[in-house]
Design an enzyme around this catalytic site. Structure first.
Site, PDB file in Angstrom:
ATOM      1  N   HIS A   1      12.951   0.030 -34.345  1.00 47.25           N
ATOM      2  CA  HIS A   1      12.759  -1.412 -34.505  1.00 47.25           C
ATOM      3  C   HIS A   1      12.095  -1.722 -35.837  1.00 47.25           C
ATOM      4  O   HIS A   1      11.423  -0.857 -36.426  1.00 47.25           O
ATOM      5  CB  HIS A   1      11.887  -1.961 -33.363  1.00 47.25           C
ATOM      6  CG  HIS A   1      10.466  -1.494 -33.435  1.00 47.25           C
ATOM      7  ND1 HIS A   1      10.073  -0.241 -32.994  1.00 47.25           N
ATOM      8  CD2 HIS A   1       9.344  -2.094 -33.919  1.00 47.25           C
ATOM      9  CE1 HIS A   1       8.779  -0.103 -33.189  1.00 47.25           C
ATOM     10  NE2 HIS A   1       8.309  -1.203 -33.763  1.00 47.25           N
TER      11      HIS A   1
ATOM     12  N   HIS B   1      10.209  -2.476 -42.556  1.00 49.71           N
ATOM     13  CA  HIS B   1      10.594  -1.059 -42.478  1.00 49.71           C
ATOM     14  C   HIS B   1      10.890  -0.714 -41.030  1.00 49.71           C
ATOM     15  O   HIS B   1      10.575  -1.485 -40.123  1.00 49.71           O
ATOM     16  CB  HIS B   1       9.436  -0.171 -42.965  1.00 49.71           C
ATOM     17  CG  HIS B   1       8.253  -0.262 -42.066  1.00 49.71           C
ATOM     18  ND1 HIS B   1       7.287  -1.227 -42.215  1.00 49.71           N
ATOM     19  CD2 HIS B   1       7.892   0.450 -40.962  1.00 49.71           C
ATOM     20  CE1 HIS B   1       6.383  -1.092 -41.260  1.00 49.71           C
ATOM     21  NE2 HIS B   1       6.731  -0.079 -40.472  1.00 49.71           N
TER      22      HIS B   1
HETATM   23  P1  2AM Z   1       4.955  -1.729 -35.224  1.00 47.96           P
HETATM   24  O1  2AM Z   1       5.623  -2.412 -36.377  1.00 47.96           O
HETATM   25  O2  2AM Z   1       5.771  -1.778 -33.996  1.00 47.96           O
HETATM   26  O3  2AM Z   1       3.547  -2.193 -35.026  1.00 47.96           O
HETATM   27  C1  2AM Z   1       2.708   1.205 -39.494  1.00 47.96           C
HETATM   28  O4  2AM Z   1       1.667   0.678 -38.744  1.00 47.96           O
HETATM   29  C2  2AM Z   1       3.926   1.441 -38.642  1.00 47.96           C
HETATM   30  O5  2AM Z   1       3.615   2.371 -37.603  1.00 47.96           O
HETATM   31  C3  2AM Z   1       4.460   0.201 -37.951  1.00 47.96           C
HETATM   32  O6  2AM Z   1       5.870   0.250 -37.996  1.00 47.96           O
HETATM   33  C4  2AM Z   1       3.974   0.302 -36.541  1.00 47.96           C
HETATM   34  O7  2AM Z   1       4.859  -0.191 -35.590  1.00 47.96           O
HETATM   35  C5  2AM Z   1       3.884   1.790 -36.354  1.00 47.96           C
HETATM   36  N1  2AM Z   1       2.799   2.124 -35.432  1.00 47.96           N
HETATM   37  C6  2AM Z   1       1.527   1.724 -35.504  1.00 47.96           C
HETATM   38  N2  2AM Z   1       0.806   2.259 -34.500  1.00 47.96           N
HETATM   39  C7  2AM Z   1       1.649   3.016 -33.777  1.00 47.96           C
HETATM   40  C8  2AM Z   1       1.519   3.853 -32.635  1.00 47.96           C
HETATM   41  N3  2AM Z   1       0.342   4.013 -32.019  1.00 47.96           N
HETATM   42  N4  2AM Z   1       2.616   4.481 -32.182  1.00 47.96           N
HETATM   43  C9  2AM Z   1       3.798   4.331 -32.788  1.00 47.96           C
HETATM   44  N5  2AM Z   1       3.986   3.575 -33.872  1.00 47.96           N
HETATM   45  C10 2AM Z   1       2.936   2.929 -34.376  1.00 47.96           C
END
Ligand code: 2AM
Length: 174
Positions: free
Chosen positions: A127, A45
């Site tokens: 991303h 996603h």
């Molecule tokens: P990531 O894939 O770059 O880890 C569920 O966890 C989603 O939220 C993931 O896409 C994750 O990104 C994102 N996510 C988790 N922690 C986050 C944070 N503190 N700030 C922004 N995005 C976050």
């Protein structure tokens, strides 16, 4: 649901089956080359806005406000790899962020903030995480560009624990 009454939430673009298959095929070699832990295909996603642990009772007003956001369908192109050294992730991203995508992320952040959730301080970098715990970088041929016609997004709950997060779509918008 956790006993605290908080739920870990985020808004995201969720690929349909066809796009998901194309992404997995186009990125397989790159993902393998990193020696990391691939994101399970059903988890792929693109986060629009991460709310973090949010009180359960916030979900209804959040959905109500977000439902009235106008969403003009737009197209994005997944056409580059990115690598975050500290987080040890490999991701798939965009050379160009469509203005509508950035606006949507901003609007979701604003609404969340108006409901009392913390403001996102980091810049929005669209991303899709492909692999975590990557060990090495292979030479990065850019992926074959993949077009994504976006006409909806989702509110998603993430449950941690186990080898991978478990995601449940709570609501579709658009
Ligand atoms: P990531 O894939 O770059 O880890 C569920 O966890 C989603 O939220 C993931 O896409 C994750 O990104 C994102 N996510 C988790 N922690 C986050 C944070 N503190 N700030 C922004 N995005 C976050």
């Amino acid at each position: 649901m956790p006993r605290s009454g908080k739920r870990r939430l985020f808004f995201a673009l969720w690929p349909d089956d066809d796009l998901r298959t194309r992404i997995v095929r186009a990125t397989r070699a790159e993902v393998r080359g990193t020696g990391g832990k691939p994101t399970p295909p059903e988890n792929l996603h693109m986060t629009l806005h991460f709310l973090g642990p949010a009180p359960e009772e916030l979900i209804a007003p959040l959905v109500e406000r977000v439902s009235v956001l106008p969403l003009d369908p737009f197209e994005l192109t997944l056409d580059q790899y990115g690598y975050w050294q500290r987080a040890r992730t490999l991701w798939l991203g965009l050379q160009e962020t469509p203005p509508t995508l950035a606006e949507l992320a901003r609007d979701l952040g604003r609404i969340s903030n108006e409901l009392g959730l913390p403001r996102e301080r980091r810049a929005f970098i669209p991303h899709m995480t492909l692999a975590r715990k990557v060990n090495r970088l292979t030479p990065r041929e850019p992926p074959r560009p993949m077009h994504w016609f976006v006409h909806e997004f989702a509110l998603v709950e993430s449950v941690l624990g186990g080898p991978h997060s478990r995601y449940t779509i709570l609501e579709h918008f658009g």
